[in-house]
Design a protein around this motif. Structure first.
Motif, PDB file in Angstrom:
ATOM      1  N   VAL A   2     -15.413 -16.953  10.675  1.00  0.00           N
ATOM      2  CA  VAL A   2     -15.812 -17.034  12.079  1.00  0.00           C
ATOM      3  C   VAL A   2     -16.022 -15.621  12.621  1.00  0.00           C
ATOM      4  N   GLN A   3     -17.125 -15.408  13.294  1.00  0.00           N
ATOM      5  CA  GLN A   3     -17.390 -14.123  13.924  1.00  0.00           C
ATOM      6  C   GLN A   3     -17.394 -14.295  15.440  1.00  0.00           C
ATOM      7  N   LEU A   4     -16.873 -13.278  16.133  1.00  0.00           N
ATOM      8  CA  LEU A   4     -16.816 -13.293  17.591  1.00  0.00           C
ATOM      9  C   LEU A   4     -17.580 -12.098  18.129  1.00  0.00           C
ATOM     10  N   LEU A  20     -16.805 -11.539  31.480  1.00  0.00           N
ATOM     11  CA  LEU A  20     -16.823 -11.342  30.034  1.00  0.00           C
ATOM     12  C   LEU A  20     -17.256 -12.623  29.345  1.00  0.00           C
ATOM     13  N   SER A  21     -17.975 -12.456  28.242  1.00  0.00           N
ATOM     14  CA  SER A  21     -18.379 -13.601  27.421  1.00  0.00           C
ATOM     15  C   SER A  21     -18.012 -13.325  25.974  1.00  0.00           C
ATOM     16  N   CYS A  22     -17.714 -14.383  25.252  1.00  0.00           N
ATOM     17  CA  CYS A  22     -17.398 -14.266  23.834  1.00  0.00           C
ATOM     18  C   CYS A  22     -17.977 -15.485  23.123  1.00  0.00           C
ATOM     19  N   ALA A  23     -18.916 -15.222  22.223  1.00  0.00           N
ATOM     20  CA  ALA A  23     -19.555 -16.305  21.473  1.00  0.00           C
ATOM     21  C   ALA A  23     -19.043 -16.316  20.040  1.00  0.00           C
ATOM     22  N   ALA A  24     -18.606 -17.475  19.607  1.00  0.00           N
ATOM     23  CA  ALA A  24     -18.134 -17.647  18.236  1.00  0.00           C
ATOM     24  C   ALA A  24     -19.255 -18.226  17.389  1.00  0.00           C
ATOM     25  N   SER A  25     -19.395 -17.691  16.178  1.00  0.00           N
ATOM     26  CA  SER A  25     -20.424 -18.189  15.267  1.00  0.00           C
ATOM     27  C   SER A  25     -19.895 -18.167  13.840  1.00  0.00           C
ATOM     28  N   GLY A  26     -20.680 -18.728  12.940  1.00  0.00           N
ATOM     29  CA  GLY A  26     -20.271 -18.799  11.543  1.00  0.00           C
ATOM     30  C   GLY A  26     -20.063 -20.242  11.134  1.00  0.00           C
ATOM     31  N   SER A  27     -19.319 -20.428  10.078  1.00  0.00           N
ATOM     32  CA  SER A  27     -19.113 -21.777   9.546  1.00  0.00           C
ATOM     33  C   SER A  27     -17.937 -22.446  10.252  1.00  0.00           C
ATOM     34  N   ILE A  28     -18.085 -22.622  11.564  1.00  0.00           N
ATOM     35  CA  ILE A  28     -17.018 -23.192  12.373  1.00  0.00           C
ATOM     36  C   ILE A  28     -16.954 -24.699  12.183  1.00  0.00           C
ATOM     37  N   SER A  30     -13.936 -26.497  13.695  1.00  0.00           N
ATOM     38  CA  SER A  30     -13.313 -26.908  14.941  1.00  0.00           C
ATOM     39  C   SER A  30     -12.627 -25.715  15.599  1.00  0.00           C
ATOM     40  N   ILE A  31     -12.679 -25.661  16.937  1.00  0.00           N
ATOM     41  CA  ILE A  31     -12.005 -24.614  17.701  1.00  0.00           C
ATOM     42  C   ILE A  31     -10.937 -25.249  18.568  1.00  0.00           C
ATOM     43  N   ASN A  32      -9.750 -24.701  18.539  1.00  0.00           N
ATOM     44  CA  ASN A  32      -8.662 -25.185  19.380  1.00  0.00           C
ATOM     45  C   ASN A  32      -8.550 -24.292  20.610  1.00  0.00           C
ATOM     46  N   THR A  33      -7.889 -23.175  20.465  1.00  0.00           N
ATOM     47  CA  THR A  33      -7.644 -22.297  21.602  1.00  0.00           C
ATOM     48  C   THR A  33      -8.655 -21.151  21.632  1.00  0.00           C
ATOM     49  N   MET A  34      -9.126 -20.840  22.832  1.00  0.00           N
ATOM     50  CA  MET A  34      -9.964 -19.661  23.055  1.00  0.00           C
ATOM     51  C   MET A  34      -9.309 -18.851  24.162  1.00  0.00           C
ATOM     52  N   GLY A  35      -9.292 -17.549  24.017  1.00  0.00           N
ATOM     53  CA  GLY A  35      -8.626 -16.759  25.030  1.00  0.00           C
ATOM     54  C   GLY A  35      -9.008 -15.299  25.031  1.00  0.00           C
ATOM     55  N   ASN A  76     -19.789 -22.861  21.818  1.00  0.00           N
ATOM     56  CA  ASN A  76     -18.638 -22.149  21.215  1.00  0.00           C
ATOM     57  C   ASN A  76     -18.414 -20.806  21.905  1.00  0.00           C
ATOM     58  N   THR A  77     -18.455 -20.844  23.226  1.00  0.00           N
ATOM     59  CA  THR A  77     -18.367 -19.623  24.018  1.00  0.00           C
ATOM     60  C   THR A  77     -17.260 -19.737  25.058  1.00  0.00           C
ATOM     61  N   VAL A  78     -16.539 -18.642  25.241  1.00  0.00           N
ATOM     62  CA  VAL A  78     -15.502 -18.572  26.258  1.00  0.00           C
ATOM     63  C   VAL A  78     -15.863 -17.460  27.230  1.00  0.00           C
TER      64      VAL A  78
END
Length: 121
Positions: A2-4, A20-28, A30-35, A76-78
């Motif tokens: 996973v890359q952020l 602020l923004s943070c996008a997760a990518s890659g072979s995700i 499932s995502i539980n917690t983002m912070g 997949n963004t927080v």
């Protein structure tokens, strides 16, 4: 894996706002917690805010009422909306995600590279 990728940091005057923004990518899988965590010079990294799948949020006392965390599960963004910023909010802000990937069913914690937030008085 996973890359952020974080964005949105910068220089702002006291009382101002940043998002602020943070996008997760890659072979995700499932995502539980983002912070978001932050680390000021000479201090330990501390939790700023987190949001769990289902929408439950948790904030540091120092940012309650000023910061708002949200997530877009489809992207997949927080996000971290920071209002009424203070000089003591100056720090490097790190995105943090707990996720499983397609190649690894174990929940792992991933970190972004950090983005600088500087609040001038």
């Amino acid at each position: 894996q996973v890359q952020l990728v974080e964005s949105g940091g910068g220089l702002v005057q006291a009382g101002g706002s940043l998002r602020l923004s943070c996008a997760a990518s890659g072979s995700i899988f499932s995502i539980n917690t983002m912070g978001w965590y932050r680390q000021a010079p000479g201090k330990q990294r501390e939790l700023v805010a987190q949001i769990i799948s289902g929408g439950i949020t948790n904030y540091a006392d120092s940012v309650k009422g000023r910061f708002t965390i949200s997530r877009d599960n489809a992207k997949n963004t927080v996000y971290l909306q920071m209002n009424s910023l203070k000089p003591e909010d100056t720090a490097v802000y790190y995105c943090n995600v707990v996720a499983t990937s397609g190649s690894n069913p174990v929940w792992l914690r991933y970190w972004g590279q950090g983005t600088q937030v500087t609040v001038s008085s």
